[in-house]
Design a protein around this motif. Structure first.
Motif, short mmCIF file in Angstrom:
data_model
loop_
_atom_site.label_atom_id
_atom_site.label_comp_id
_atom_site.label_asym_id
_atom_site.label_seq_id
_atom_site.Cartn_x
_atom_site.Cartn_y
_atom_site.Cartn_z
N GLU A 1 -25.26 119.71 112.71
CA GLU A 1 -25.34 121.47 112.94
C GLU A 1 -27.30 121.81 113.04
O GLU A 1 -27.30 122.20 113.37
CB GLU A 1 -25.06 121.89 111.53
CG GLU A 1 -23.82 122.02 111.02
CD GLU A 1 -23.26 121.51 109.42
OE1 GLU A 1 -23.83 122.54 108.55
OE2 GLU A 1 -21.80 122.44 109.36
N LYS B 1 -22.30 115.73 109.73
CA LYS B 1 -21.88 117.00 109.42
C LYS B 1 -23.49 118.19 109.71
O LYS B 1 -23.72 118.57 110.65
CB LYS B 1 -21.12 117.81 108.82
CG LYS B 1 -19.64 117.44 108.81
CD LYS B 1 -18.22 118.40 108.31
CE LYS B 1 -16.94 117.92 108.68
NZ LYS B 1 -16.33 118.79 107.45
N ASP C 1 -22.45 123.09 116.09
CA ASP C 1 -21.49 124.31 114.85
C ASP C 1 -20.11 123.20 114.72
O ASP C 1 -19.84 122.28 115.67
CB ASP C 1 -21.67 125.23 115.28
CG ASP C 1 -20.65 125.99 116.65
OD1 ASP C 1 -19.96 124.82 117.31
OD2 ASP C 1 -20.33 126.87 117.48
N SER C 2 -19.10 123.36 113.94
CA SER C 2 -18.37 123.07 113.42
C SER C 2 -17.44 122.30 115.12
O SER C 2 -16.02 121.89 114.95
CB SER C 2 -17.94 123.54 112.53
OG SER C 2 -17.29 125.49 112.63
#
Length: 192
Positions: A105, A101, A110-111
């Motif tokens: 990022e 992650k 982004d998530s």
């Protein structure tokens, strides 16, 4: 650690792609391979990855060397999310999940984007997923085959910074047509 290619030859039908090619790289070195299209840059990387064999010549120092690579086209599973693609090469742990992650990022994904199917992402987004995946693999040498092509300047700069962070004391071999990119990678240019 050092990898040395001596007098490599590779021919496709009647086209000689590598002709008595000699090359050496050692830990901590960053080298940018540059040359005209069709001169054997990608073929040489494929030989280093052991995806192809030279017709003749030798390569020493590959035994036990961990190789990671980013190809010209992102080789991803379109039915998996960006995060799932990166985690394909990692141990199944919370630590590795957080690392994946973080890489995504840092590459500007982004998530929400991380949880999209790769088949729904733009070409530049897919390429950044491929870079994150390559960095997740424990490696001694990172091979980049025009890995930053198609990225806008900001995303390219971020990706290069991330690669530089994670290749200290390791070997980096990048195929590029862009002298500025070689400079940003702090790489010595080697003409083919």
């Amino acid at each position: 650690m050092q990898i040395t290619a001596t007098n490599l030859n590779k021919r496709y039908n009647d086209q000689l792609v590598l002709n008595q090619w000699n090359f050496s790289i050692q830990s901590g070195q960053r080298i940018a391979l540059m040359g005209k299209s069709g001169c054997g840059k990608t073929t040489f990387l494929r030989i280093l990855m052991q995806l192809e064999q030279p017709d003749s010549g030798t390569i020493e120092g590959l035994q036990g060397v961990r190789v990671s690579a980013v190809f010209q086209q992102a080789r991803l599973c379109p039915t998996l999310t960006a995060l799932e693609n990166v985690l394909l090469v990692a141990e199944k742990s919370q630590t590795q999940r957080q690392k994946a992650k973080m890489f995504l990022e840092q590459l500007g994904l982004d998530s929400m984007t991380q949880n999209k199917l790769v088949g729904k992402l733009s070409g530049g987004q897919r390429q950044r997923v491929a870079i994150a995946r390559a960095l997740m693999i424990p490696f001694d040498i990172l091979l980049l085959d025009e890995a930053f092509k198609g990225l806008d300047p900001e995303n390219q700069a971020n990706a290069i910074q991330l690669v530089l962070q994670h290749t200290q004391q390791k070997m980096l071999l990048a195929v590029t047509h862009d002298a500025k990119e070689a400079e940003q990678l702090h790489a010595v240019i080697c003409k083919m």
